[in-house]
Design an enzyme around this catalytic site. Sequence first.
Site, PDB file in Angstrom:
ATOM      1  N   SER A 101      56.414  23.436  68.820  1.00  0.00           N
ATOM      2  CA  SER A 101      56.147  24.555  67.920  1.00  0.00           C
ATOM      3  C   SER A 101      55.314  24.128  66.710  1.00  0.00           C
ATOM      4  CB  SER A 101      57.481  25.188  67.502  1.00  0.00           C
ATOM      5  OG  SER A 101      57.303  26.394  66.829  1.00  0.00           O
ATOM      6  N   ASP A 241      51.258  29.310  64.830  1.00  0.00           N
ATOM      7  CA  ASP A 241      51.695  27.920  64.883  1.00  0.00           C
ATOM      8  C   ASP A 241      51.282  27.314  66.218  1.00  0.00           C
ATOM      9  OD1 ASP A 241      53.490  29.361  66.410  1.00  0.00           O
ATOM     10  OD2 ASP A 241      55.200  28.111  65.900  1.00  0.00           O
ATOM     11  N   ASP A 243      52.521  26.711  69.162  1.00  0.00           N
ATOM     12  CA  ASP A 243      52.733  27.392  70.443  1.00  0.00           C
ATOM     13  C   ASP A 243      52.603  28.905  70.323  1.00  0.00           C
ATOM     14  OD1 ASP A 243      55.079  27.744  68.999  1.00  0.00           O
ATOM     15  OD2 ASP A 243      56.370  27.654  70.761  1.00  0.00           O
ATOM     16  N   ASP A 245      54.185  31.281  68.802  1.00  0.00           N
ATOM     17  CA  ASP A 245      55.280  32.253  68.775  1.00  0.00           C
ATOM     18  C   ASP A 245      55.560  32.736  67.351  1.00  0.00           C
ATOM     19  OD1 ASP A 245      56.518  29.974  67.783  1.00  0.00           O
ATOM     20  OD2 ASP A 245      58.244  30.060  69.127  1.00  0.00           O
TER      21      ASP A 245
END
Length: 448
Positions: A101, A241, A243, A245
């Site tokens: 992340s 960010d 990834d 999400d």
Amino acid sequence: MGRLFGTDGARGIANKELTCEMAMNIGRAAAFVLTRENVKHPKVLIGKDTRASSNMLEMALAAGLCSVGADVVLAGFIPTPAVAYLISDCGADAGVMISASHNPCEYNGIKLFNNSGYKLPDAIEEEIEALVLDDMSPIKFPIGGDVGNVFIRHDYVDKYIDHIVGSTDVRLDGLKIALDCSNGSASYTAQRIFKALGAELHIMHANPDGENINANCGSTHMNGLIDYVNAYGMDLGLAFDGDSDRCLAVDEKGNLIDGDRLIAVFAKDLKEQGKLKGNTAVVTVMTNIGFKQFAKENGINIAQTGVGDRYVLEEMLKNDFVIGGEQSGHIIFKDFATTGDGQLTGVQFASIMAKTGKTASELADVMQVFPQTMVNVSASPELKALLKTDEDIKNAIDSVSKKLGDEGRILVRASGTEPLIRVMLEGKNIKEIAALADSVAAVIKSKG
């Protein structure tokens, strides 16, 4: 929180804490637990973010999955919410996202999803943990033609892009939008999504090299996007960010719009459309107390959960609520996604701008943000455990809480993804709460 999985998957420094052997065994255990009702060759989808270790861990996971008879579909560099969406869309039995992340490139993580695209409940993760850490003997290893196969489907990302574009019927023509892709997964999707909707785009940090993911960019480093919006007269800035999400925004004046304000905008818009089910928005204990004031002024109910978008989603599913999320920018639109989705969040916010004709700052003014400060204390698991038992720490927290009264609050919690204890205070006077936060942090440090 378990021994292996935190609030957002298994995470650690790749090739040191999160090793290939561990990744392989997580793949074996996850396939065994998540697909045990399948007779032969369950299908598991794997996606990854752009950090250097993702390829290594992808191969280890795939090997582990195949070794217990699962077929593996490699979807390549895609966002976490894309994996969650594609599981059911492509008929997979489970999904895995390889990502840490917002963490630096040396970290990586493994996030697991069930056949409906939802993150796993604690009980299932604990079952997988027990297999990986204690006893792998229940897992059977097939031979010959019964081992799994690996398939590559990099075209699956197109399905996700079409899904996000289709989440709105509003065109974004005329809007000047800067996108900070964090040199992560959004580098492969964000430009295509917003271009399809007609926005005039300025793209930042979309050249991943394996090391530059989240490096002074993205939703955890907003200054670059703020400067860019100010310098080039953008209508909106959106930062994701690693990834994708999460999403945070910057208005046309260069002001940050955090997750709390974004949720406020979405909740108000949904209520005006008659679509805010239960007249409720779901937020966490970290949500700014200004959100409570906004909700009261607008006749909206609040459901509060622990930190982590999985807990937000559990509350949403339990009561059929449609909007929820976190201050950090994890925002869930239950009608479109099973987890936080940064690019979906950005599309929905830009769509409200286009639909209403309001600027980003006008929309965000629906909520007043109370001053907030946070001090992070490096913490071992043993120090984290002391939060619940040490009298000096508890007395320090109680003393500050009494001093703040109804005009502020203190929240001290152990991070579920990092070796940190977070001391967060809100109140009317930033100097006062900063000093109080430091005083509590000092007590915690003294116990380390």
